[in-house]
Design a protein around this motif. Structure first.
Motif, mmCIF file in Angstrom:
data_model
loop_
_atom_site.group_PDB
_atom_site.id
_atom_site.type_symbol
_atom_site.label_atom_id
_atom_site.label_comp_id
_atom_site.label_asym_id
_atom_site.label_seq_id
_atom_site.Cartn_x
_atom_site.Cartn_y
_atom_site.Cartn_z
ATOM 1 N N HIS A 1 0.832 -1.200 0.000
ATOM 2 C CA HIS A 1 0.000 0.000 0.000
ATOM 3 C C HIS A 1 0.867 1.251 0.000
ATOM 4 N N THR A 2 0.274 2.345 -0.441
ATOM 5 C CA THR A 2 0.965 3.621 -0.532
ATOM 6 C C THR A 2 0.110 4.687 0.128
ATOM 7 N N THR A 3 0.755 5.625 0.804
ATOM 8 C CA THR A 3 0.059 6.758 1.402
ATOM 9 C C THR A 3 0.710 8.037 0.896
ATOM 10 N N GLY A 4 -0.066 9.097 0.890
ATOM 11 C CA GLY A 4 0.479 10.373 0.467
ATOM 12 C C GLY A 4 -0.116 11.511 1.257
ATOM 13 N N ILE A 5 0.736 12.435 1.676
ATOM 14 C CA ILE A 5 0.254 13.666 2.297
ATOM 15 C C ILE A 5 0.128 14.692 1.179
ATOM 16 N N ARG A 6 -1.083 15.223 1.029
ATOM 17 C CA ARG A 6 -1.318 16.209 -0.019
ATOM 18 C C ARG A 6 -0.975 17.612 0.472
ATOM 19 N N LEU A 7 -0.936 18.542 -0.440
ATOM 20 C CA LEU A 7 -0.587 19.920 -0.141
ATOM 21 C C LEU A 7 -1.486 20.520 0.936
ATOM 22 N N ASP A 8 -2.746 20.070 1.009
ATOM 23 C CA ASP A 8 -3.679 20.583 2.026
ATOM 24 C C ASP A 8 -3.586 19.819 3.353
ATOM 25 N N SER A 9 -2.545 18.996 3.518
ATOM 26 C CA SER A 9 -2.274 18.213 4.735
ATOM 27 C C SER A 9 -3.291 17.119 5.012
ATOM 28 N N THR A 10 -4.041 16.705 3.992
ATOM 29 C CA THR A 10 -4.903 15.536 4.126
ATOM 30 C C THR A 10 -4.109 14.315 3.671
ATOM 31 N N LEU A 11 -4.590 13.148 4.069
ATOM 32 C CA LEU A 11 -3.914 11.898 3.757
ATOM 33 C C LEU A 11 -4.745 11.095 2.772
ATOM 34 N N VAL A 12 -4.096 10.584 1.727
ATOM 35 C CA VAL A 12 -4.743 9.632 0.829
ATOM 36 C C VAL A 12 -3.988 8.315 0.918
ATOM 37 N N THR A 13 -4.712 7.228 0.719
ATOM 38 C CA THR A 13 -4.098 5.906 0.724
ATOM 39 C C THR A 13 -4.667 5.081 -0.417
ATOM 40 N N PHE A 14 -3.873 4.092 -0.843
ATOM 41 C CA PHE A 14 -4.358 3.160 -1.862
ATOM 42 C C PHE A 14 -3.433 1.951 -1.882
ATOM 43 N N GLY A 15 -3.937 0.861 -2.451
ATOM 44 C CA GLY A 15 -3.146 -0.367 -2.576
ATOM 45 C C GLY A 15 -3.771 -1.522 -1.830
ATOM 46 N N GLY A 16 -2.931 -2.508 -1.510
ATOM 47 C CA GLY A 16 -3.392 -3.673 -0.771
ATOM 48 C C GLY A 16 -3.891 -3.260 0.608
ATOM 49 N N ASN A 17 -4.998 -3.862 1.028
ATOM 50 C CA ASN A 17 -5.671 -3.416 2.246
ATOM 51 C C ASN A 17 -6.222 -4.588 3.050
ATOM 52 N N THR A 18 -5.548 -5.733 2.994
ATOM 53 C CA THR A 18 -6.075 -6.947 3.631
ATOM 54 C C THR A 18 -6.238 -6.816 5.139
ATOM 55 N N ASP A 19 -5.459 -5.945 5.771
ATOM 56 C CA ASP A 19 -5.558 -5.741 7.217
ATOM 57 C C ASP A 19 -6.111 -4.366 7.580
ATOM 58 N N GLY A 20 -6.701 -3.676 6.597
ATOM 59 C CA GLY A 20 -7.254 -2.354 6.858
ATOM 60 C C GLY A 20 -6.219 -1.251 6.934
ATOM 61 N N GLN A 21 -5.001 -1.513 6.447
ATOM 62 C CA GLN A 21 -3.918 -0.551 6.571
ATOM 63 C C GLN A 21 -4.142 0.746 5.793
ATOM 64 N N CYS A 22 -5.107 0.760 4.886
ATOM 65 C CA CYS A 22 -5.407 2.002 4.162
ATOM 66 C C CYS A 22 -6.301 2.938 4.978
ATOM 67 N N GLY A 23 -6.941 2.435 6.024
ATOM 68 C CA GLY A 23 -7.674 3.292 6.946
ATOM 69 C C GLY A 23 -9.048 3.747 6.502
ATOM 70 N N HIS A 24 -9.691 2.966 5.634
ATOM 71 C CA HIS A 24 -11.010 3.357 5.134
ATOM 72 C C HIS A 24 -12.161 2.585 5.765
ATOM 73 N N GLY A 25 -11.886 1.817 6.801
ATOM 74 C CA GLY A 25 -12.956 1.113 7.501
ATOM 75 C C GLY A 25 -13.391 -0.184 6.851
ATOM 76 N N HIS A 26 -12.602 -0.693 5.912
ATOM 77 C CA HIS A 26 -12.900 -1.980 5.274
ATOM 78 C C HIS A 26 -11.572 -2.644 4.908
ATOM 79 N N THR A 27 -11.628 -3.836 4.359
ATOM 80 C CA THR A 27 -10.404 -4.555 4.001
ATOM 81 C C THR A 27 -10.336 -4.880 2.506
ATOM 82 N N ARG A 28 -11.089 -4.146 1.696
ATOM 83 C CA ARG A 28 -11.001 -4.317 0.240
ATOM 84 C C ARG A 28 -9.803 -3.512 -0.276
ATOM 85 N N ASP A 29 -9.128 -4.025 -1.300
ATOM 86 C CA ASP A 29 -8.035 -3.282 -1.909
ATOM 87 C C ASP A 29 -8.561 -1.978 -2.496
ATOM 88 N N VAL A 30 -7.715 -0.960 -2.513
ATOM 89 C CA VAL A 30 -8.085 0.374 -2.975
ATOM 90 C C VAL A 30 -7.200 0.688 -4.185
#
Length: 85
Positions: free
Chosen positions: A24-53
């Protein structure tokens, strides 16, 4: 463009920094928000589910992000107030 090829991130997203975990990959955007995407089997993307993003999605309720650490199956976030998520 497929899941196993390099694809540009769509839209006008400007990133300050990127961090990579195992799948998985995370990124801090210019507005200081966080985006995530990639493998998410353990919820590591932080979206409240375990589906890949497959494209960057803002992690709700995380604002003023200053640092991120990614491990194989986790993401830890530090905000400007010193809170760790």
């Amino acid at each position: 463009t497929g899941q196993n090829s390099l694809n540009p991130i769509e839209g006008d997203q400007i990133f300050l920094s990127l961090y990579c975990g195992w799948e998985h990959t995370t990124g801090i955007r210019l507005d200081s928000t966080l985006v995530t995407f990639g493998g998410n089997t353990d919820g590591q993307c932080g979206h409240g589910h375990t589906r890949d993003v497959y494209s960057p999605i803002v992690v709700n309720d995380l604002h003023h992000v200053t640092q991120v650490v990614c491990g194989a199956f986790f993401t830890a976030v530090l905000d400007k107030n010193g809170h760790v998520w």
